[in-house]
Design an enzyme around this catalytic site. Structure first.
Site, short mmCIF file in Angstrom:
data_model
loop_
_atom_site.label_atom_id
_atom_site.label_comp_id
_atom_site.label_asym_id
_atom_site.label_seq_id
_atom_site.Cartn_x
_atom_site.Cartn_y
_atom_site.Cartn_z
N SER A 80 0.65 -1.21 -0.05
CA SER A 80 -0.04 0.11 -0.10
C SER A 80 0.63 1.71 0.01
CB SER A 80 -0.88 0.34 1.56
OG SER A 80 -1.56 1.30 1.14
N ARG A 82 -0.83 4.76 -0.56
CA ARG A 82 -2.10 5.88 -0.23
C ARG A 82 -2.37 4.85 0.96
NH1 ARG A 82 -1.15 6.63 -4.85
NH2 ARG A 82 -0.96 4.30 -4.56
N ARG A 131 -5.48 -4.98 5.69
CA ARG A 131 -6.26 -4.99 5.00
C ARG A 131 -5.37 -6.47 4.48
NH1 ARG A 131 -3.63 -1.73 -0.89
NH2 ARG A 131 -5.17 -0.66 0.08
N HIS A 158 -13.85 -1.60 -0.10
CA HIS A 158 -12.84 -0.44 0.00
C HIS A 158 -13.57 0.84 1.11
CE1 HIS A 158 -8.41 1.53 0.66
NE2 HIS A 158 -8.20 1.21 -0.72
N GLN A 161 -11.62 4.18 0.36
CA GLN A 161 -11.47 4.76 -0.96
C GLN A 161 -12.69 5.67 -1.12
OE1 GLN A 161 -8.55 4.96 -2.70
NE2 GLN A 161 -9.85 6.46 -3.35
N ASP A 253 -10.36 1.93 -12.23
CA ASP A 253 -9.27 1.14 -11.19
C ASP A 253 -8.51 0.17 -12.03
OD1 ASP A 253 -7.86 0.37 -9.14
OD2 ASP A 253 -10.07 -0.77 -8.06
N SER A 257 -6.47 -6.25 -9.65
CA SER A 257 -6.53 -6.03 -8.75
C SER A 257 -4.86 -7.02 -8.22
CB SER A 257 -7.12 -6.44 -7.50
OG SER A 257 -8.14 -5.49 -8.26
N CYS A 295 -8.54 5.89 -8.82
CA CYS A 295 -7.84 5.70 -6.86
C CYS A 295 -6.49 5.58 -6.10
CB CYS A 295 -8.86 3.80 -6.00
SG CYS A 295 -8.43 3.02 -7.12
N ARG A 322 -7.41 11.00 1.11
CA ARG A 322 -7.51 9.78 1.85
C ARG A 322 -6.89 9.75 2.99
NH1 ARG A 322 -7.11 4.73 -0.53
NH2 ARG A 322 -7.21 3.72 1.96
#
Ligand code: CP
Ligand code: NVA
Length: 342
Positions: A80, A82, A131, A158, A161, A253, A257, A295, A322
């Protein structure tokens, strides 16, 4: 019934009521909020942003004392940028020490169970930002934790976000009611919470996904019922041009992922013709007042540079927001102990 068993039953009942009373409120997804609670959270994020930017030393010290001397845990099993920075920043704002616990830092998963780990972490911290991979892992943490669990991304949701995104939309448009948001991309965590958050703020939602990808059934049902109750439109389409009709907010996005890296080639194929670029924007009949959101992290395949870096793009404001979303969540769930209307 003997006096002993009556006393034991009463004690058990007392303990269980006490346990219930002391149970923390957790942040699992956006659906858990009433419209009023969610709107209040966005206003809270906006107020905290003003305080933070004002550099007013009295307000800074006042906020800094709220969690002074406490720990905020970040239990992250995925990478991660942000979420980590904003959570650590928000914890520091309230005087707490953030503690990052990555997957290689602690015993969890290798040498210790989730039950024991959660009991130990929650006994020493004021909340746990988590997370994880599966939503079930968030639910397990909620079951065992004595402090608030804040879902910081799982496969299905999420929420942090979505809070930042709605703050950004509100900043750009003022009144959110009657706007239209179009999502062109994958169907997982980010859009699941963003669709519900948008509808809760009076925004029509058009989700455009490839035919071969299915939208989450629970989220779809929830979205349909909120749209009905608010007299809004919620639709799932497969044609980007149609989905963009009269849109104000265009969002995407990554197509791949975290954890899906091995499916890269298959996913690139599934998303053919889904790139957001000026040719798509020029061909679609979008509203003249529009913004582009993402995001992040971003890749060229889902959006071209000319849109990503255009004046219509609010991606960096969205990223900064954020921080204020994380502050609002800490204030609501930890400082105000889950009183979401305060
Ligand atoms: N948008 C987002 O959650 O970014 P990170 O993965 O960098 O935290
Ligand atoms: N859908 C993306 C979001 C990253 C913030 C992922 O799960 O990797």
């Amino acid at each position: 019934m003997s006096i002993r068993s009556i006393t034991m039953t009463t004690t058990k009942r007392f303990l269980s009521t006490k346990h219930q009373q002391n149970k923390p409120k957790h942040l699992v997804n956006i659906s858990q909020f009433t419209n009023e609670e969610f709107s209040n959270l966005i206003n809270k994020a906006s107020n905290l942003k003003q305080i933070y930017k004002s550099n007013d030393s009295r307000l800074t010290i006042e906020n800094h004392q709220k969690l002074l001397g406490k720990l905020v845990a970040l239990l992250f099993s995925k990478r991660s940028t942000r979420t980590r920075i904003s959570t650590e920043g928000a914890a520091s704002f309230f005087g707490a020490q953030p503690m990052f616990l990555g997957k290689d830092d602690i015993q969890l998963g290798v040498n210790e169970s989730i039950l024991d780990t959660t009991k130990v972490i929650s006994s020493m911290t004021s909340c746990i930002f988590a997370r994880v991979n599966k939503n079930q892992e968030i639910l397990d943490l909620c079951k065992y934790s004595s402090v608030p669990i804040i879902n910081s991304l799982c496969d299905k949701y999420h929420p942090l976000q979505a809070i930042a995104d709605l703050l950004t939309i509100k900043e750009k448009f003022g009144n959110t009611k009657g706007l239209k948001l179009t999502w062109i991309g994958d169907a997982n965590n980010v859009i699941n919470d963003l669709a519900i958050a948008s509808l809760k703020m009076g925004i029509n939602v058009s989700v455009c996904i490839p035919k071969s990808i299915k939208f989450d059934q629970d989220v779809e049902q929830d979205a349909i019922s909120i749209a009905k109750e608010q007299n809004l439109n919620f639709e799932i389409l497969n044609d980007p041009i149609k989905a963009l009709e009269n849109s104000n907010i265009i969002v995407t996005d990554t197509w791949i992922s975290m954890g899906e890296e091995e499916q890269r080639l298959q996913k690139l194929k599934q998303f053919e013709n889904f790139q957001i670029n000026s040719s798509l924007i020029n061909n679609a009949n979008i509203n003249s007042n529009w913004i582009f959101m993402h995001c992040l992290p971003r890749h060229q395949e889902e959006v071209s540079d000319d849109i990503f870096y255009s004046d219509n793009s609010v991606v960096f404001q969205e990223a900064e927001n954020r921080l204020y979303a994380a502050m609002a969540v800490i204030e609501a769930f930890v400082i105000n102990k889950g009183d979401l209307l305060k």
